[in-house]
Design an enzyme around this catalytic site. Sequence first.
Site, PDB file in Angstrom:
ATOM      1  N   LYS A  13      53.002  14.363 -35.531  1.00 56.45           N
ATOM      2  CA  LYS A  13      52.414  14.797 -34.302  1.00 56.45           C
ATOM      3  C   LYS A  13      50.953  14.440 -34.161  1.00 56.45           C
ATOM      4  O   LYS A  13      50.120  14.085 -33.517  1.00 56.45           O
ATOM      5  CB  LYS A  13      52.750  16.167 -33.851  1.00 56.45           C
ATOM      6  CG  LYS A  13      53.735  16.418 -33.133  1.00 56.45           C
ATOM      7  CD  LYS A  13      53.899  17.766 -32.644  1.00 56.45           C
ATOM      8  CE  LYS A  13      53.939  18.841 -33.802  1.00 56.45           C
ATOM      9  NZ  LYS A  13      52.996  20.043 -33.882  1.00 56.45           N
ATOM     10  N   ARG A  88      55.830  26.026 -27.554  1.00 52.91           N
ATOM     11  CA  ARG A  88      56.778  26.208 -28.569  1.00 52.91           C
ATOM     12  C   ARG A  88      58.064  27.114 -28.336  1.00 52.91           C
ATOM     13  O   ARG A  88      59.183  27.135 -29.057  1.00 52.91           O
ATOM     14  CB  ARG A  88      56.322  26.330 -29.980  1.00 52.91           C
ATOM     15  CG  ARG A  88      55.653  25.094 -30.953  1.00 52.91           C
ATOM     16  CD  ARG A  88      55.471  25.624 -32.162  1.00 52.91           C
ATOM     17  NE  ARG A  88      55.211  24.561 -33.304  1.00 52.91           N
ATOM     18  CZ  ARG A  88      54.027  24.421 -33.692  1.00 52.91           C
ATOM     19  NH1 ARG A  88      53.199  24.891 -33.425  1.00 52.91           N
ATOM     20  NH2 ARG A  88      54.111  23.616 -34.606  1.00 52.91           N
ATOM     21  N   ARG A 127      52.099  15.551 -48.123  1.00 47.16           N
ATOM     22  CA  ARG A 127      50.820  16.235 -47.514  1.00 47.16           C
ATOM     23  C   ARG A 127      50.331  17.544 -48.416  1.00 47.16           C
ATOM     24  O   ARG A 127      48.970  18.024 -48.334  1.00 47.16           O
ATOM     25  CB  ARG A 127      51.205  16.335 -46.134  1.00 47.16           C
ATOM     26  CG  ARG A 127      49.929  16.833 -45.174  1.00 47.16           C
ATOM     27  CD  ARG A 127      50.498  17.072 -43.691  1.00 47.16           C
ATOM     28  NE  ARG A 127      51.049  18.054 -43.330  1.00 47.16           N
ATOM     29  CZ  ARG A 127      51.413  18.403 -42.011  1.00 47.16           C
ATOM     30  NH1 ARG A 127      51.244  17.591 -41.138  1.00 47.16           N
ATOM     31  NH2 ARG A 127      52.235  19.415 -41.885  1.00 47.16           N
ATOM     32  N   ARG A 133      47.017  22.191 -47.835  1.00 42.99           N
ATOM     33  CA  ARG A 133      47.654  23.145 -46.788  1.00 42.99           C
ATOM     34  C   ARG A 133      48.332  24.495 -47.374  1.00 42.99           C
ATOM     35  O   ARG A 133      49.430  23.883 -47.647  1.00 42.99           O
ATOM     36  CB  ARG A 133      47.872  22.460 -45.784  1.00 42.99           C
ATOM     37  CG  ARG A 133      46.792  22.032 -44.670  1.00 42.99           C
ATOM     38  CD  ARG A 133      47.527  21.110 -43.584  1.00 42.99           C
ATOM     39  NE  ARG A 133      48.566  21.989 -42.710  1.00 42.99           N
ATOM     40  CZ  ARG A 133      48.981  21.541 -41.705  1.00 42.99           C
ATOM     41  NH1 ARG A 133      48.139  20.228 -41.025  1.00 42.99           N
ATOM     42  NH2 ARG A 133      49.705  22.090 -40.854  1.00 42.99           N
ATOM     43  N   ARG A 144      59.370  26.835 -42.102  1.00 42.78           N
ATOM     44  CA  ARG A 144      58.686  26.548 -40.685  1.00 42.78           C
ATOM     45  C   ARG A 144      59.724  25.531 -40.011  1.00 42.78           C
ATOM     46  O   ARG A 144      60.062  25.623 -38.728  1.00 42.78           O
ATOM     47  CB  ARG A 144      57.502  25.735 -41.088  1.00 42.78           C
ATOM     48  CG  ARG A 144      56.395  26.557 -41.133  1.00 42.78           C
ATOM     49  CD  ARG A 144      55.031  26.145 -41.436  1.00 42.78           C
ATOM     50  NE  ARG A 144      54.249  25.470 -40.542  1.00 42.78           N
ATOM     51  CZ  ARG A 144      53.393  24.363 -40.558  1.00 42.78           C
ATOM     52  NH1 ARG A 144      53.324  23.915 -41.615  1.00 42.78           N
ATOM     53  NH2 ARG A 144      52.898  23.842 -39.711  1.00 42.78           N
TER      54      ARG A 144
END
Length: 190
Positions: A13, A88, A127, A133, A144
């Site tokens: 996204k 969401r 990632r 992160r 998540r």
Amino acid sequence: MIVVLLGLIGAGKGTQAKMLVESNDFLHISTGDMFRDAVKNQTDLGKIVEGYMNDGALVPDEITIKMLLERLASSQSSNDLLLDGFPRTTAQCDALDNALVTNNLEIDCALNIDVDENILLDRIAKRASIENRQDDDPEIAKQRLENQRTTLQEVANYYDQKNKLLKVDGLGSVEEVHQRVLSVLEKKGS
Ligand code: AMP
């Protein structure tokens, strides 16, 4: 044009949003980026939302909706809007529709970038090691993903019922997916 970008964590996204901003000059609003900035700067909002984010949970609607509507109110001059990571929940969908309607605006389409979940977990792990992160930690990411699957379905259904849901195959190179996104948007706009 007002476009909502949907997709599970790792579906690309954020990357697709950046490419659309460059190619079509959309104003990009990402609630995830806004929350991450708030946490980084340790603002009052950041201190409140940090725990939810680290747990892989959604920030409560009340907080998220308030932040998003304030952001929208300060950017009314722009016509083309790309919402990334919002809405969401169906409560967020309703709040957004209501806010837009008062300005004679409406969502044009919701683009769902679709990628198989096993591929997503792989991407997220990569990632996490590159960007460090904290919310991409594999265990948090899994959480998540599970949380997001249900809520994404609700939001997708919401737009589907309004005939506004468009699916884009998220597999392939970033450029390939971008071209698919552009072609879907062109068809929508024509
Ligand atoms: P994202 O980068 O969009 O995946 O968002 C990162 C995190 O920010 C999410 O896991 C949530 O904790 C929080 N967040 C972002 N957008 C929303 C939203 N629309 N509603 C609730 N929480 C959100």
